[in-house]
Enzyme design. Structure first.
Site, short mmCIF file in Angstrom:
data_model
loop_
_atom_site.label_atom_id
_atom_site.label_comp_id
_atom_site.label_asym_id
_atom_site.label_seq_id
_atom_site.Cartn_x
_atom_site.Cartn_y
_atom_site.Cartn_z
CG ASP A 35 40.70 32.03 37.97
OD1 ASP A 35 40.34 31.74 36.73
OD2 ASP A 35 40.27 33.02 38.51
CD GLU A 37 45.98 23.01 35.96
OE1 GLU A 37 45.72 22.84 37.19
OE2 GLU A 37 46.77 22.44 35.30
CE1 TYR A 38 46.67 32.37 32.10
CE2 TYR A 38 47.00 33.76 33.98
CZ TYR A 38 47.09 33.34 32.64
OH TYR A 38 47.73 34.44 31.95
CB SER A 84 46.07 44.81 38.73
OG SER A 84 47.51 44.90 38.61
CE LYS A 123 41.46 40.53 43.70
NZ LYS A 123 40.90 39.99 42.65
NE ARG A 144 42.10 45.28 34.83
CZ ARG A 144 43.50 44.80 35.46
NH1 ARG A 144 44.19 45.64 36.10
NH2 ARG A 144 43.81 43.61 34.94
S1 IVH Z 1 40.08 48.24 43.74
C1 IVH Z 1 43.79 50.34 42.77
N1 IVH Z 1 38.52 46.72 45.22
O1 IVH Z 1 40.50 43.03 41.44
C2 IVH Z 1 43.21 49.45 43.17
N2 IVH Z 1 39.53 46.01 43.01
O2 IVH Z 1 43.54 43.51 40.54
C3 IVH Z 1 42.15 48.92 41.99
N3 IVH Z 1 38.34 43.98 42.39
O3 IVH Z 1 40.29 43.50 38.15
C4 IVH Z 1 41.27 47.80 42.21
N4 IVH Z 1 36.93 43.64 43.81
O4 IVH Z 1 38.15 44.43 39.29
C5 IVH Z 1 39.41 46.74 43.98
N5 IVH Z 1 36.96 45.53 46.22
C6 IVH Z 1 37.75 45.87 45.30
C7 IVH Z 1 37.76 44.69 44.05
C8 IVH Z 1 38.54 45.08 43.11
C9 IVH Z 1 37.45 43.12 42.94
C10 IVH Z 1 39.09 43.38 41.12
C11 IVH Z 1 39.37 44.49 39.95
C12 IVH Z 1 40.45 44.31 39.09
C13 IVH Z 1 41.26 43.21 40.36
C14 IVH Z 1 42.44 44.08 40.85
#
Ligand code: IVH
Length: 698
Positions: A35, A37-38, A84, A123, A144
Site C-alpha cells: 500500500d 508504494e501505491y 470512505s 481500523k 462497497r
Molecule cells: S467507518 C462513514 N470504521 O476503512 C464511515 N471504517 O475509508 C465509514 N474501515 O473501506 C467507515 N475499520 O472498510 C469505519 N472501524 C472502522 C473501520 C473502517 C476499517 C475501513 C472501511 C472502509 C475504509 C474507510
C-alpha cells in the site's frame, strides 16, 4: 525544473501505473506492491495535478475511488452510500488534535465549552461489507464497490461462521433488566424490519500463515497478505473456495435501518449490534476530547503487534448520532469521522546481498542486506530469512525487489519477492556447506529445520555470542563487556575459552583500541564483582542449549549443587519440574563433554562463587502461580519484581493467557493489561503485589 513535456509524460505514466495497480488490487485481488508504494505513486500524481490543474483528466485515478463491480456478481445499489473516511497519517498526536479542532470549529464550539465525546475503534485492514438483515434474517451481503453500487457476495459471506445468519432477538425496551413485563400480553421480541450492518471482513494472521503454509506445500498460489486474502476470498466466484478460506468479521456501523429505535450514540449502536450477536471488536472506547483520543491512539499502537489481525490505524467518530448528522459530509467523506493511521508495516526495497549469521548455538541464519527503507516507524537495513528452508520457499535472490515487514518490535522479515521485477541473470542462492566464519562443516540434526556450524566454541562467531551471553545482565552481569569489546577480544585471540575473560588484567585490556585506563579498571572491577553470583545465574551463563533462565533456576533450586547437576543422569534431570526429555538430554550431553567440565572447573578456579544447597521452596499465595508484569511500576524495577516473585515461588511469564494467575500492571500498561481484562484475570498494582509478597511465610 522539469520541462512541460516531461511533467505531462510523468503524469500519464503515473496514471497508467495507478490504473494497472487499481485493477490488480480491486478487480483481480492480486496486488504487486504494498500500500505504501501505491500511496506514494498516488500522492505524486495528486501533487502534479495540484500544481498543473490542466493535467487533471476526468478519468484520472485521483478522480474516483477504486473498484468496478465484477460482471460476474450481480450489482447491488446501496440505499445509504458506503463512504470512505478521511485519513490522517502522522505518527504523533496531531491527528487527534486536528480532527477535534475541525469538529469543534464546524460545531462552532469555543474553548469554554466542554470536550466533544468520541467513539474510538480500530481500523481493520480487510474488505468493507454491507450485511442486510430483513426481519432478522441475513438477506443480502454486498461489497462497497464504488460506494454507490457494490457486488452481491451473499453466497460467500454466508460461509463466514462469525457472521450470524439470523439476529438474536432483543427483549423489548423495559425488559432489558430482566424484570417481568407488567402487561399480560406475551412480549414480542424486537427485531428491526430492516437492519444493514456495516463492517469489515478480515483474515487473522495465524490463519493466513496456516493457509499459506498449506497452499505452498500443495504447490498452490500463496496469498500476498491477510487483507488481500480476505478481499480475494469474498470476491471469489466459487463459494466452495471461499468457504475454505478462514475469514472473520467485525461490525463498525449501520446502513439502512427500518423499524428500529436506533440508539443515540455510535457506542450505543455497537453495543446493540453486539447484543444482536454481531461480532464487535472489544478494543473500543468512548473518549472525551482530543487528549483521550491521542491516548487511545498510543495505547493501540503498543498493542498493535500483539493483535491477532492487522490494523492500519484507529478510527475516531463523533459519538452522538445527532451531532454526526449536523456535521454531515464533504464530497464522499463524513466530517464526523477520521482514520488516524500508523506507519506502514510493509514496504518495498531491494536485496543487496544475502549473508549468513552464526548464533551462539551455531545456528546459521540467512539475512538479507537491504537498501535502507523506512518501515514500521524505523529505517530497516537487514531482514531475517529465518532459515534455509524459508529462503528456498520464498525464492529470494540477490538483487531482488522484496516486500519487507516490520511489526512492532518483531525482527524485520522478508515477506515475498516481486519475481516479475527480477533482473535477468539473477542467480539463485545456495546454502553454504561450511561455516562462513570458521569453515567447520554445516550440519542439521534430523527433524530440525536449523542448520548449524559444528565448530562449537572453536568458531569465533559462536565464541563471541557465548561470551556476550555469559556477560549478559541476567547471567554473570559483567557491566561494560559489550559487542565491540568482545569482537576485539576474540579477533585479537585474547580470549580462546570463556575462563580467559577472568585472566585479563588492566594492563592487557588498556592495550586494546579505544580502551582508556579508566575503562579497563572499570571492567576489571566489574569482572571481580561478577564472581559472586548464584548457581542459577552461573548455569544460565554457560549457555547450554535449551537451558533458559527459568530452567537454570529450577535446576539450581531442585538439585542444589553444581556437582550434582553435572553428574545427574537424564532421568534425574527430568525429575526437575518443567524439564522434559529434550532439555534433560541436552544438559546431560553438555556435561558429558570433558571440555565443558573443564570450563566449569577453570571458572571455579578463577574465584567464581555461589551459595549451594537446595533452595527453600517458598510457601504462600504465590507458589506455583504464573504472573505477568506489564508497564512501569512506581518503585520496583522489572528485574527486581521478577526476582521477588521467583523467590516467592511464582513463575514470571512474558505473555497473558488463560493460564495466567495474576497480572501486575504499572503505568503505560498496554495490550497485556487489555487482554487480562478480557480474560478476567486478577490485576494487581505494585502495592497489591507487595502485600501478596508480604503474606509469604518462608
Ligand atoms: S467507518 C462513514 N470504521 O476503512 C464511515 N471504517 O475509508 C465509514 N474501515 O473501506 C467507515 N475499520 O472498510 C469505519 N472501524 C472502522 C473501520 C473502517 C476499517 C475501513 C472501511 C472502509 C475504509 C474507510
Amino acid at each position: 525544473m522539469p520541462s512541460a513535456e516531461s511533467v505531462t509524460e510523468r503524469a500519464a505514466a503515473l496514471r497508467a501505473q495507478i490504473a494497472r495497480h487499481d485493477r490488480l488490487y480491486y478487480e483481480l485481488d492480486a496486488p504487486e506492491i504494498p500500500d505504501a508504494e501505491y500511496d506514494r505513486l498516488f500522492r505524486e500524481l495528486q501533487a502534479l495535478e495540484a500544481e498543473h490543474p490542466a493535467l487533471r483528466t476526468p478519468d484520472s485515478p485521483t478522480q474516483r475511488v477504486g473498484g468496478k463491480p465484477l460482471p460476474a456478481f450481480a450489482p447491488v445499489r446501496h440505499v445509504v452510500p458506503m463512504l470512505s473516511i478521511r485519513t490522517e497519517t502522522d505518527t504523533e498526536s496531531t491527528g487527534a488534535l486536528n480532527f477535534d479542532a475541525r469538529v469543534r470549529r464546524e460545531l462552532k464550539l469555543d474553548d469554554t465549552q466542554p470536550p466533544v465525546e468520541y467513539a474510538a475503534e480500530l481500523k481493520f485492514d480487510g474488505l468493507a461489507i454491507n450485511l442486510r438483515y430483513e426481519r432478522g434474517v441475513l438477506a443480502l451481503a454486498a461489497t462497497r464497490g464504488d460506494g454507490e453500487t457494490g457486488e452481491d457476495v451473499t453466497q460467500n459471506v454466508r460461509t463466514i461462521h462469525e457472521v450470524p445468519l439470523t439476529l438474536v432477538p432483543q427483549p423489548p425496551a423495559g425488559e432489558l433488566s430482566g424484570r417481568p413485563s407488567l402487561f399480560d400480553a406475551p412480549s414480542v421480541p424486537e427485531i428491526p424490519e430492516v437492519l444493514e450492518v456495516r463492517g469489515e471482513v478480515y483474515m487473522r494472521r495465524d490463519r493466513f500463515d496456516a493457509f499459506n503454509l498449506r497452499a505452498d506445500a500443495a504447490g498452490e498460489r500463496t496469498l500476498v497478505n491477510p487483507r488481500n486474502a480476505a478481499a480475494g476470498s469474498i470476491r471469489q466466484l466459487d463459494p466452495a473456495i471461499a468457504a475454505r478460506r478462514p475469514l472473520s468479521f467485525f461490525a463498525y456501523g449501520l446502513g439502512e435501518v427500518q423499524g428500529w429505535n436506533v440508539p443515540a450514540t455510535h457506542a450505543g449502536v455497537l453495543d446493540a449490534l453486539a447484543a444482536f450477536g454481531m461480532p464487535v471488536c472489544d478494543h473500543r472506547a468512548v473518549c472525551s476530547g482530543a487528549d483521550a483520543l491521542a491516548a487511545f491512539h498510543a495505547r493501540i499502537a503498543e498493542a498493535r503487534a500483539g493483535l491477532p489481525f492487522d490494523i492500519d490505524g484507529v478510527v475516531y467518530k463523533v459519538n452522538s448520532l445527532a451531532l454526526q448528522q449536523k456535521l454531515g459530509f464533504v464530497t464522499r467523506e463524513p466530517r464526523w469521522a477520521v482514520a488516524h493511521k500508523y506507519p506502514a508495516q510493509e514496504a518495498l526495497t531491494t536485496v543487496q546481498d544475502i549473508e549468513v549469521q552464526v548464533g551462539r548455538t551455531g545456528k546459521l541464519t540467512p539475512v538479507a542486506r537491504l537498501a535502507p527503507v523506512f518501515v514500521g516507524g524505523v529505517t530497516v537495513t537487514n531482514a531475517t530469512l529465518h532459515n534455509f528452508f524459508e529462503l528456498r520457499r520464498k525464492k529470494v535472490r540477490k538483487g531482488d525487489t522484496v516486500i519487507v515487514r516490520r511489526a512492532g518490535d518483531v525482527i524485520p522479515e522478508v515477506v515475498s519477492v516481486l519475481t516479475d521485477r527480477r533482473e535477468v541473470g539473477a542467480r539463485p542462492y545456495f546454502r553454504p556447506k561450511r561455516c562462513p566464519v570458521c569453515d567447520s562443516a554445516v550440519v542439521r540434526e534430523k527433524g530440525e529445520v536449523d542448520h548449524r556450524c559444528s565448530g562449537g566454541l572453536y568458531c569465533p562467531a559462536q565464541r563471541k555470542q557465548a561470551l556476550l551471553h555469559f556477560a549478559g545482565r541476567r547471567a554473570m552481569d559483567i557491566e561494560g563487556l559489550g559487542e565491540k569489546l568482545v569482537d576485539q577480544l576474540v579477533d585479537g585471540k585474547l580470549i580462546l575459552m570463556l575462563p580467559d575473560i577472568y585472566k585479563l588484567g588492566v594492563l592487557k585490556l588498556s592495550e586494546l583500541e579505544r580502551m582508556a585506563d579508566k575503562s579497563a579498571e572499570n571492567l576489571v572491577a566489574a569482572l571481580e564483582k561478577s564472581k559472586t553470583t548464584t548457581l542459577g545465574r552461573f548455569l544460565f551463563a554457560l549457555g547450554i542449549r535449551h537451558v533458559g533462565e527459568a530452567t537454570a533456576k529450577d535446576l539450581a533450586r531442585h538439585l542444589g549443587s553444581m556437582d550434582r547437576i553435572m553428574d545427574a543422569s537424564e532421568a534425574e534431570l527430568a525429575q526437575v519440574p518443567d524439564v522434559g526429555p529434550v532439555v534433560a538430554a541436552s544438559i546431560h550431553r553438555f556435561f558429558a563433554q570433558s571440555h565443558n567440565r573443564e570450563v566449569v572447573e577453570q571458572l571455579r578456579a578463577c574465584g567464581i562463587v555461589w551459595e549451594e544447597g537446595e533452595m527453600q521452596v517458598a510457601s504462600g499465595p504465590l507458589v506455583g502461580k504464573t504472573v505477568v508484569l506489564t508497564g512501569a511500576l512506581p518503585t520496583l524495577s522489572r528485574d527486581e519484581a521478577k526476582d521477588l516473585l521467583e523467590a516467592a515461588g511464582a513463575k514470571v511469564a512474558g505473555s497473558v493467557s488463560k493460564k495466567t494467575d495474576f497480572v501486575v500492571a504499572g503505568t503505560d500498561a498496554g495490550s497485556k493489561l487489555i487482554k487480562a481484562q478480557e480474560l478476567g484475570i486478577t490485576i494487581l498494582d505494585e502495592s497489591g503485589l507487595l502485600s501478596l509478597l508480604g503474606n509469604r511465610e518462608s
